[in-house]
Design a protein around this motif. Structure first.
Motif, PDB file in Angstrom:
ATOM      1  N   SER A 377     -58.375 -11.413  17.134  1.00 21.98           N
ATOM      2  CA  SER A 377     -56.963 -12.143  17.376  1.00 21.98           C
ATOM      3  C   SER A 377     -56.891 -13.293  16.438  1.00 21.98           C
ATOM      4  N   VAL A 378     -57.922 -14.119  16.057  1.00 19.89           N
ATOM      5  CA  VAL A 378     -57.873 -15.121  15.167  1.00 19.89           C
ATOM      6  C   VAL A 378     -57.371 -14.904  13.895  1.00 19.89           C
ATOM      7  N   HIS A 379     -58.187 -13.774  13.239  1.00 23.28           N
ATOM      8  CA  HIS A 379     -57.698 -13.045  11.993  1.00 23.28           C
ATOM      9  C   HIS A 379     -56.176 -12.628  12.119  1.00 23.28           C
ATOM     10  N   ARG A 380     -55.614 -12.230  13.046  1.00 21.56           N
ATOM     11  CA  ARG A 380     -54.376 -11.655  13.200  1.00 21.56           C
ATOM     12  C   ARG A 380     -53.394 -13.027  12.944  1.00 21.56           C
ATOM     13  N   ALA A 381     -53.722 -14.005  13.906  1.00 23.82           N
ATOM     14  CA  ALA A 381     -53.059 -15.369  13.984  1.00 23.82           C
ATOM     15  C   ALA A 381     -52.920 -15.798  12.585  1.00 23.82           C
ATOM     16  N   ILE A 382     -54.095 -15.999  11.742  1.00 27.86           N
ATOM     17  CA  ILE A 382     -54.098 -16.420  10.383  1.00 27.86           C
ATOM     18  C   ILE A 382     -53.259 -15.433   9.437  1.00 27.86           C
ATOM     19  N   ASP A 383     -53.053 -14.377   9.752  1.00 26.25           N
ATOM     20  CA  ASP A 383     -52.475 -13.148   8.691  1.00 26.25           C
ATOM     21  C   ASP A 383     -50.961 -13.443   9.247  1.00 26.25           C
ATOM     22  N   ALA A 384     -50.517 -14.062  10.259  1.00 26.60           N
ATOM     23  CA  ALA A 384     -49.270 -14.344  10.728  1.00 26.60           C
ATOM     24  C   ALA A 384     -48.693 -15.691  10.258  1.00 26.60           C
ATOM     25  N   LYS A 385     -49.793 -16.431   9.556  1.00 28.86           N
ATOM     26  CA  LYS A 385     -49.541 -17.983   8.968  1.00 28.86           C
ATOM     27  C   LYS A 385     -48.988 -18.658  10.319  1.00 28.86           C
ATOM     28  N   GLU A 386     -49.849 -18.672  11.284  1.00 28.15           N
ATOM     29  CA  GLU A 386     -49.821 -19.781  12.385  1.00 28.15           C
ATOM     30  C   GLU A 386     -50.144 -21.261  11.610  1.00 28.15           C
ATOM     31  N   GLU A 387     -49.742 -22.083  12.330  1.00 26.48           N
ATOM     32  CA  GLU A 387     -49.995 -23.683  11.971  1.00 26.48           C
ATOM     33  C   GLU A 387     -51.457 -23.700  11.904  1.00 26.48           C
ATOM     34  N   ARG A 388     -51.911 -24.640  11.132  1.00 20.62           N
ATOM     35  CA  ARG A 388     -53.518 -24.803  11.034  1.00 20.62           C
ATOM     36  C   ARG A 388     -53.786 -25.616  12.305  1.00 20.62           C
ATOM     37  N   VAL A 389     -52.939 -26.411  12.866  1.00 22.41           N
ATOM     38  CA  VAL A 389     -53.471 -27.061  14.170  1.00 22.41           C
ATOM     39  C   VAL A 389     -53.682 -25.798  15.406  1.00 22.41           C
ATOM     40  N   LEU A 418     -75.691 -12.365  16.658  1.00 24.79           N
ATOM     41  CA  LEU A 418     -75.760 -13.123  15.326  1.00 24.79           C
ATOM     42  C   LEU A 418     -74.832 -12.670  14.328  1.00 24.79           C
ATOM     43  N   VAL A 419     -74.971 -11.339  14.179  1.00 26.82           N
ATOM     44  CA  VAL A 419     -73.804 -10.986  13.177  1.00 26.82           C
ATOM     45  C   VAL A 419     -72.402 -11.123  13.429  1.00 26.82           C
ATOM     46  N   ILE A 420     -72.065 -10.873  14.825  1.00 29.30           N
ATOM     47  CA  ILE A 420     -70.834 -11.371  15.280  1.00 29.30           C
ATOM     48  C   ILE A 420     -70.542 -12.729  15.207  1.00 29.30           C
ATOM     49  N   LEU A 421     -71.295 -13.709  15.705  1.00 29.30           N
ATOM     50  CA  LEU A 421     -71.134 -15.022  15.454  1.00 29.30           C
ATOM     51  C   LEU A 421     -70.837 -15.219  13.920  1.00 29.30           C
ATOM     52  N   ALA A 422     -71.730 -14.800  13.093  1.00 29.26           N
ATOM     53  CA  ALA A 422     -71.443 -14.953  11.477  1.00 29.26           C
ATOM     54  C   ALA A 422     -70.043 -15.024  11.158  1.00 29.26           C
ATOM     55  N   HIS A 423     -69.677 -13.761  11.516  1.00 31.49           N
ATOM     56  CA  HIS A 423     -68.168 -13.324  11.024  1.00 31.49           C
ATOM     57  C   HIS A 423     -67.210 -14.356  11.756  1.00 31.49           C
ATOM     58  N   PHE A 424     -67.409 -14.830  13.061  1.00 32.16           N
ATOM     59  CA  PHE A 424     -66.549 -15.777  13.486  1.00 32.16           C
ATOM     60  C   PHE A 424     -66.574 -17.109  12.922  1.00 32.16           C
ATOM     61  N   MET A 425     -67.964 -17.594  12.559  1.00 31.17           N
ATOM     62  CA  MET A 425     -67.922 -18.555  11.869  1.00 31.17           C
ATOM     63  C   MET A 425     -67.414 -18.658  10.359  1.00 31.17           C
ATOM     64  N   ALA A 426     -67.107 -17.414  10.118  1.00 31.38           N
ATOM     65  CA  ALA A 426     -66.625 -17.238   8.419  1.00 31.38           C
ATOM     66  C   ALA A 426     -65.333 -17.913   8.787  1.00 31.38           C
ATOM     67  N   LEU A 427     -64.481 -17.714   9.786  1.00 24.37           N
ATOM     68  CA  LEU A 427     -63.390 -18.298  10.105  1.00 24.37           C
ATOM     69  C   LEU A 427     -63.096 -19.701   9.956  1.00 24.37           C
ATOM     70  N   TRP A 428     -64.343 -20.340   9.905  1.00 23.10           N
ATOM     71  CA  TRP A 428     -64.157 -21.832   9.947  1.00 23.10           C
ATOM     72  C   TRP A 428     -64.099 -22.298   8.358  1.00 23.10           C
ATOM     73  N   ILE A 429     -64.594 -21.464   7.564  1.00 22.21           N
ATOM     74  CA  ILE A 429     -64.657 -22.135   6.097  1.00 22.21           C
ATOM     75  C   ILE A 429     -63.534 -22.330   5.507  1.00 22.21           C
ATOM     76  N   ASP A 430     -62.650 -21.954   5.921  1.00 22.99           N
ATOM     77  CA  ASP A 430     -61.086 -22.261   5.260  1.00 22.99           C
ATOM     78  C   ASP A 430     -60.646 -23.490   5.931  1.00 22.99           C
ATOM     79  N   TYR A 431     -61.364 -24.036   6.926  1.00 24.97           N
ATOM     80  CA  TYR A 431     -60.864 -25.434   7.818  1.00 24.97           C
ATOM     81  C   TYR A 431     -61.860 -26.416   7.542  1.00 24.97           C
TER      82      TYR A 431
END
Length: 482
Positions: A377-389, A418-431
């Protein structure tokens, strides 16, 4: 008395005041916090999920080796829950991505490998299904003596909060959000402190400001003082919030609003603390995950009492985008894009894959699928260009929405978790430019990679392209020719 003597006699910032423990474990002594001396693992080490070592004589010590006293059922940090096959090729491959004891350009986290600000799981859950465990007595012993030094620091922290922390994103906040953070929240904190002698919100705001200053300061002595301030106010908030939560059943709407918003600030603070976690030994972001569950319990209990006509601050916050109230848009949404993470990495006909029965355990697959769904769901929000906040709020909401069992699976070091957590934490990298996140995503992924069984590490290979891109961007931005 000359100027030099005057300088030497001045106090060097606040100290954590509590009774000394003479027979405490080595980690508590190193961190200079009170140890409750529980055996085989003290409460502090249990909360941080690290080995608890006592300075006691044993055959191993007599032979010049230390003995690690580990809580029964707890997996030592140096091992994973399944066997790991170490080959020269695997070691060479993994060493490229795994963190060293002191990562290069560590900055914020470098002091955390020595002293972590995670002094206490200080957020007591009001949920009966998740009772609060042992409460650290340090919370009751800690105090910050009143005086000019304290007043000066609090003025600095409030100034920092109002001047430097009101715009955490490159794009300015909307007028309503700006007013909430710069006027309404401070007014609430001061009003409850002055009129009702409730200080939990004020203390967590001060702790949050100290952490922010710590992440930006380059002066070693100041960083040490700020770390002590952060720890002190965090513990003081813990003590106050426990009492506030006990009053939820009989609280009026204004007090419920205060308790809920304090819970939200505590959750935000615990998220910001992820970037300070030790990488050697590795500390997973368990405090933040458990805090999310506790905060969710507070929100759930208060929801039925807080009506729209109350015009609560927490209600205004909840109504601002993004809306996270509909589970069909978060933990019950489509997760097919990441379902492959649940598959065993070995060939389906292999013995390892055929004997892997984890997903057949009752409820386990559902827990993993909800974590995957939220990540998607976070991936989809990023793809939809939601605001960074808005994306940042979604990232913080992971700890609230994902089932508590997922946190326990992380604690048990289950490879799928751990694998799922890593893929979620990857979303943090751009922030990482947002101070709340910093480089926590990258550091957590590198640590997870290091602690995964070798056969599962392939699930993370695609994440490291982000690191290489980020490394290039940092070099490019820092280049004298740009």
């Amino acid at each position: 008395m000359d100027g030099a003597d005057t300088h030497e006699s001045r106090p060097r910032g606040p100290r954590l005041y509590h009774k000394k423990s003479r027979m405490g474990c080595l980690r508590c002594k190193q961190r200079r916090v009170k140890c409750d001396e529980l055996r085989p693992s003290c409460s502090s080490c249990s909360r941080h999920f690290v080995e608890c070592v006592y300075p006691t004589q044993s055959p191993a010590l007599a032979s010049g080796k230390s003995t690690l006293i580990i809580q029964p059922g707890r997996t030592p940090l140096a091992h994973t829950i399944s066997s790991t096959r170490t080959t020269p090729e695997a070691t060479a491959h993994r060493s490229e991505y795994a963190p060293s004891s002191t990562p290069s350009n560590f900055q914020v986290g470098e002091a955390a490998s020595v002293v972590s600000p995670h002094n206490s799981r200080f957020y007591p859950s009001p949920s009966e299904s998740h009772p609060t465990t042992h409460v650290d007595e340090t919370e009751d012993d800690v105090e910050f003596p009143d005086g000019p030094e304290r007043r000066l620091w609090e003025l600095r922290l409030m100034h920092n909060s109002q001047i430097r922390m009101t715009e955490p994103f490159a794009k300015p906040l909307g007028e309503s959000s700006r007013r909430m953070w710069t006027e309404e929240v401070p007014d609430m904190a001061f009003s409850f402190a002055q009129k009702e002698a409730r200080y939990s919100l004020l203390y967590i705001e001060l702790a949050h400001s100290a952490l922010h200053m710590w992440t930006t300061s380059t002066d070693k002595n100041e960083r040490e003082e700020l770390l002590k301030l952060q720890q002190t106010y965090q513990l003081m908030c813990s003590r106050e919030q426990r009492h506030d939560i006990a009053e939820i059943p009989r609280a009026n709407p204004k007090l419920l609003d205060y308790i809920c918003f304090t819970a939200l600030r505590i959750l935000t603070h615990s998220l910001a603390l992820v970037q300070t976690l030790s990488v050697d030994p590795w500390e997973p972001p368990l405090q933040w995950l458990y805090m999310g569950y506790g905060a969710g319990g507070v929100f759930h209990k208060a929801r039925s009492e807080l009506k729209a006509e109350h015009q609560s601050i927490i209600g205004k916050y909840a109504e601002s985008p993004p809306s996270l109230r509909d589970p069909t848009q978060t933990i019950l949404s489509d997760h097919s894009a990441l379902d492959w993470l649940l598959d065993h990495p070995s060939h389906p006909s292999s013995i390892e894959a055929q004997t892997d029965q984890e997903l057949n355990e009752e409820g386990v697959r559902s827990v993993y699928e909800k974590a995957l769904a939220y990540t998607c769901s976070v991936h989809r929000a990023i793809d939809a260009k939601e605001e960074r906040v808005a994306i940042s709020r979604r990232l913080g909401g992971f700890a609230v929405w994902v089932p508590i069992e997922f946190s326990k699976f992380i604690e048990q070091r289950r490879p799928r978790a751990l694998v799922i957590l890593a893929h979620f934490m990857a979303l943090w990298i751009d922030y990482e430019d947002v101070w709340l996140f910093g480089r926590a995503g990258e550091w957590q992924i590198r640590c997870i990679y290091k602690h995964l069984p070798v056969e599962w590490s392939c699930k993370l290979d695609g994440l490291f392209s982000k690191f290489k891109q980020r490394d290039w961007e940092r070099q490019h931005w820092q280049s004298p020719t740009t």
